[in-house]
Design a protein around this motif. Structure first.
Motif, PDB file in Angstrom:
ATOM      1  N   SER A  61       0.811  -1.187   0.108  1.00  0.00           N
ATOM      2  CA  SER A  61       0.195   0.069   0.002  1.00  0.00           C
ATOM      3  C   SER A  61       0.904   1.290   0.007  1.00  0.00           C
ATOM      4  O   SER A  61       0.467   2.319  -0.213  1.00  0.00           O
ATOM      5  N   GLU A 149      -3.895   7.790   3.790  1.00  0.00           N
ATOM      6  CA  GLU A 149      -4.034   6.570   3.013  1.00  0.00           C
ATOM      7  C   GLU A 149      -4.276   5.159   3.675  1.00  0.00           C
ATOM      8  O   GLU A 149      -4.839   4.341   3.382  1.00  0.00           O
ATOM      9  N   LEU A 153      -7.466   2.892   3.635  1.00  0.00           N
ATOM     10  CA  LEU A 153      -7.114   1.485   3.456  1.00  0.00           C
ATOM     11  C   LEU A 153      -7.589   0.585   4.849  1.00  0.00           C
ATOM     12  O   LEU A 153      -8.385  -0.439   4.724  1.00  0.00           O
ATOM     13  N   SER A 154      -7.410   1.277   5.900  1.00  0.00           N
ATOM     14  CA  SER A 154      -8.009   0.442   7.059  1.00  0.00           C
ATOM     15  C   SER A 154      -9.785   0.305   7.163  1.00  0.00           C
ATOM     16  O   SER A 154     -10.338  -0.815   7.595  1.00  0.00           O
ATOM     17  N   LYS A 156     -11.419   0.066   4.570  1.00  0.00           N
ATOM     18  CA  LYS A 156     -12.035  -0.714   3.489  1.00  0.00           C
ATOM     19  C   LYS A 156     -11.823  -2.382   4.183  1.00  0.00           C
ATOM     20  O   LYS A 156     -12.669  -2.873   3.873  1.00  0.00           O
ATOM     21  N   PRO A 252      -9.278  -4.015  -2.379  1.00  0.00           N
ATOM     22  CA  PRO A 252      -9.228  -2.378  -2.146  1.00  0.00           C
ATOM     23  C   PRO A 252      -8.259  -2.023  -3.241  1.00  0.00           C
ATOM     24  O   PRO A 252      -8.009  -0.672  -3.564  1.00  0.00           O
ATOM     25  N   PHE A 253      -7.182  -2.634  -3.620  1.00  0.00           N
ATOM     26  CA  PHE A 253      -6.200  -2.244  -4.611  1.00  0.00           C
ATOM     27  C   PHE A 253      -6.824  -2.232  -6.073  1.00  0.00           C
ATOM     28  O   PHE A 253      -5.947  -1.803  -6.955  1.00  0.00           O
TER      29      PHE A 253
END
Length: 297
Positions: A61, A149, A153-154, A156, A252-253
């Motif tokens: 990430s 960021e 991400l967390s 998601k 998520p990517f």
């Protein structure tokens, strides 16, 4: 999970910001180029091999990879991760850790090499993210962007994991696992496995090797399964397990879901078939040797 992701992500960010991480490019570029990845990809792969999916995601990430590169890394890591921990679980249930680990590493490399040909992936990093990384700016600004960021991400990952936990509880509460075992029974042959290991395969497929390890070890000992049944099972679940949770973590990517599920299932089927062929050849050789008279007779 976040106790793993946040420290590793912060460490990777600091290595990237300081520039130290790029000193390895010249050494690792030829090796990583074989699997269609830049030298920088060695860090998340190594972290994943030793610590697991979460640590690899934390590293991925932060670094400037393209979606095709993220896809190849995800497939590699889905096959080969937590090798020490999961190898110990498999050894407790009848498969030598070195054998399970060897098959997983070979399968991961082979699958990514083939997939890289179809995806036409190159080793150039994401130009947009690379430009942003080059102009990092002051340290407080850079670490603020990292924190934002990671927060996104967390959230998601939290949504995905919570949904999966609810699904798992529903499967257990309504005894749906037993129904799944009965449904999958006729298809075990397609996977190169015996029906007797259906429960173990479902356990690994749904809960993974680490979380389902206790069930796998107990059932293997209780049923006193032969190596002809256990060997192919361990090759299969070593390559393809945790089919619900692990692939979902990479969504998520922006990676296409089909690529996260199908390639390693195919790899598991092919490598299990090759292993069964090898077992058959060994058995046939021993049979011929036992029935052939020696020269002195």
């Amino acid at each position: 999970m976040m106790k793993i992701i946040l420290p590793i992500s912060l460490g990777t960010f600091l290595l990237d910001y300081s520039g130290w991480i790029h000193h390895l490019d010249g050494v690792l570029e030829p090796l990583m180029g074989v699997i269609h990845l830049p030298a920088l990809a060695a860090l998340p792969l190594l972290v994943g091999l030793l610590t697991g999916i979460y640590g690899a995601i934390a590293t991925m990430s932060v670094l400037p990879f393209t979606v095709p590169q993220l896809t190849l890394m995800a497939v590699f890591l889905l096959i080969a991760h937590s090798l020490i921990q999961e190898g110990m679980v498999q050894s407790q249930s009848g498969c030598p850790a070195w054998l399970a680990t060897l098959f997983r590493l070979v399968a991961a490399v082979a699958t990514v090499v083939v997939l890289g040909w179809f995806m036409d992936s190159d080793t150039a990093l994401n130009p947009t993210l690379t430009a942003a990384a080059t102009s990092k700016g002051p340290f407080p600004t850079a670490i603020f962007h990292w924190a934002v960021e990671m927060a996104i991400l967390s959230v998601k990952i939290l949504v995905i994991i919570t949904s999966l936990m609810i699904l798992m509880e529903l499967l257990k509460a309504y005894a749906l696992i037993d129904i799944m075992i009965r449904c999958i029974g006729p298809f075990m042959g397609m996977l190169g496995l015996k029906r007797e290991v259906g429960m173990l395969w479902i356990t690994a497929a749904v809960f993974g090797i680490t979380y389902g390890g206790a069930v796998i070890v107990e059932e293997s000992r209780e049923k006193k399964l032969r190596w002809e049944e256990l060997g192919p099972l361990h090759i299969s679940i070593g390559i393809n397990h945790a089919m619900v949770e692990d692939p979902a973590l990479f969504l998520p990517f922006g990676i296409h879901p089909i690529v996260l599920w199908i390639p390693r299932l195919i790899a598991a089927i092919l490598f299990t078939a090759m292993y069964r062929l090898w077992l058959w050849m060994v058995h046939r050789h021993r049979t011929i040797s036992a029935t052939t008279p020696s020269d002195g007779m």
